[in-house]
Scaffold this motif. Sequence first.
Motif, mmCIF file in Angstrom:
data_model
loop_
_atom_site.group_PDB
_atom_site.id
_atom_site.type_symbol
_atom_site.label_atom_id
_atom_site.label_comp_id
_atom_site.label_asym_id
_atom_site.label_seq_id
_atom_site.Cartn_x
_atom_site.Cartn_y
_atom_site.Cartn_z
ATOM 1 N N THR A 47 0.864 -1.176 0.000
ATOM 2 C CA THR A 47 0.000 0.000 0.000
ATOM 3 C C THR A 47 0.900 1.224 0.000
ATOM 4 O O THR A 47 1.780 1.343 0.854
ATOM 5 N N THR A 48 0.680 2.116 -0.968
ATOM 6 C CA THR A 48 1.507 3.316 -1.034
ATOM 7 C C THR A 48 0.962 4.409 -0.121
ATOM 8 O O THR A 48 -0.216 4.428 0.215
ATOM 9 N N LYS A 49 1.841 5.298 0.251
ATOM 10 C CA LYS A 49 1.442 6.508 0.969
ATOM 11 C C LYS A 49 0.622 7.375 0.010
ATOM 12 O O LYS A 49 0.721 7.212 -1.217
ATOM 13 N N LEU A 64 0.457 -5.251 -10.528
ATOM 14 C CA LEU A 64 -0.974 -4.995 -10.624
ATOM 15 C C LEU A 64 -1.399 -3.898 -9.662
ATOM 16 O O LEU A 64 -0.934 -3.849 -8.522
ATOM 17 N N GLN A 65 -2.309 -3.050 -10.119
ATOM 18 C CA GLN A 65 -2.886 -2.002 -9.279
ATOM 19 C C GLN A 65 -4.344 -2.349 -9.032
ATOM 20 O O GLN A 65 -5.075 -2.683 -9.969
ATOM 21 N N PRO A 89 -6.798 2.442 -5.375
ATOM 22 C CA PRO A 89 -5.708 2.819 -6.278
ATOM 23 C C PRO A 89 -4.314 2.882 -5.658
ATOM 24 O O PRO A 89 -3.325 2.900 -6.378
ATOM 25 N N ASN A 90 -4.218 2.904 -4.337
ATOM 26 C CA ASN A 90 -2.885 2.921 -3.724
ATOM 27 C C ASN A 90 -2.462 1.533 -3.237
ATOM 28 O O ASN A 90 -1.495 1.401 -2.498
ATOM 29 N N PRO A 141 10.503 2.093 1.437
ATOM 30 C CA PRO A 141 10.078 2.692 2.705
ATOM 31 C C PRO A 141 9.543 4.118 2.568
ATOM 32 O O PRO A 141 8.622 4.504 3.290
ATOM 33 N N ALA A 142 10.070 4.885 1.644
ATOM 34 C CA ALA A 142 9.597 6.254 1.454
ATOM 35 C C ALA A 142 8.268 6.300 0.709
ATOM 36 O O ALA A 142 7.566 7.311 0.763
ATOM 37 N N LEU A 143 7.905 5.205 0.042
ATOM 38 C CA LEU A 143 6.703 5.194 -0.793
ATOM 39 C C LEU A 143 5.521 4.446 -0.186
ATOM 40 O O LEU A 143 4.383 4.696 -0.571
ATOM 41 N N THR A 144 5.810 3.535 0.730
ATOM 42 C CA THR A 144 4.743 2.660 1.217
ATOM 43 C C THR A 144 4.440 2.888 2.691
ATOM 44 O O THR A 144 5.235 3.467 3.424
ATOM 45 N N GLU A 145 3.250 2.408 3.077
ATOM 46 C CA GLU A 145 2.872 2.457 4.486
ATOM 47 C C GLU A 145 2.454 1.061 4.924
ATOM 48 O O GLU A 145 1.966 0.264 4.121
#
Length: 100
Positions: free
Chosen positions: A9-11, A41-42, A47-48, A79-83
Amino acid sequence: MLVYSVTLTTKPDAAPALIELAAMLVPLSRAEPGCIRYDFLQSPHTPNKFVFFELWKSRADLEEHFQKPYFKTLVEQLPALTEGEAEKVAYETEGPIPGF
């Protein structure tokens, strides 16, 4: 054969950056000798939320993939992109089902 998936899951607002990284990673990964299938796949509903879905000839091939510079680039930037934690799942199987 090894079936491997990673769900991320992205931020907020980080999805485009992950998509850009995947656009670099996917064709290089597909070209590896041990790779049978490599998809990014998205989720159409969230969408995140993204999934890397992969089929490898063996676990050793997946481990070799983890050592590639382009894979390490992805791991460094995640790490900077995901949560939250990535959900990783691996299944060993005898091989593909004929006609599938």
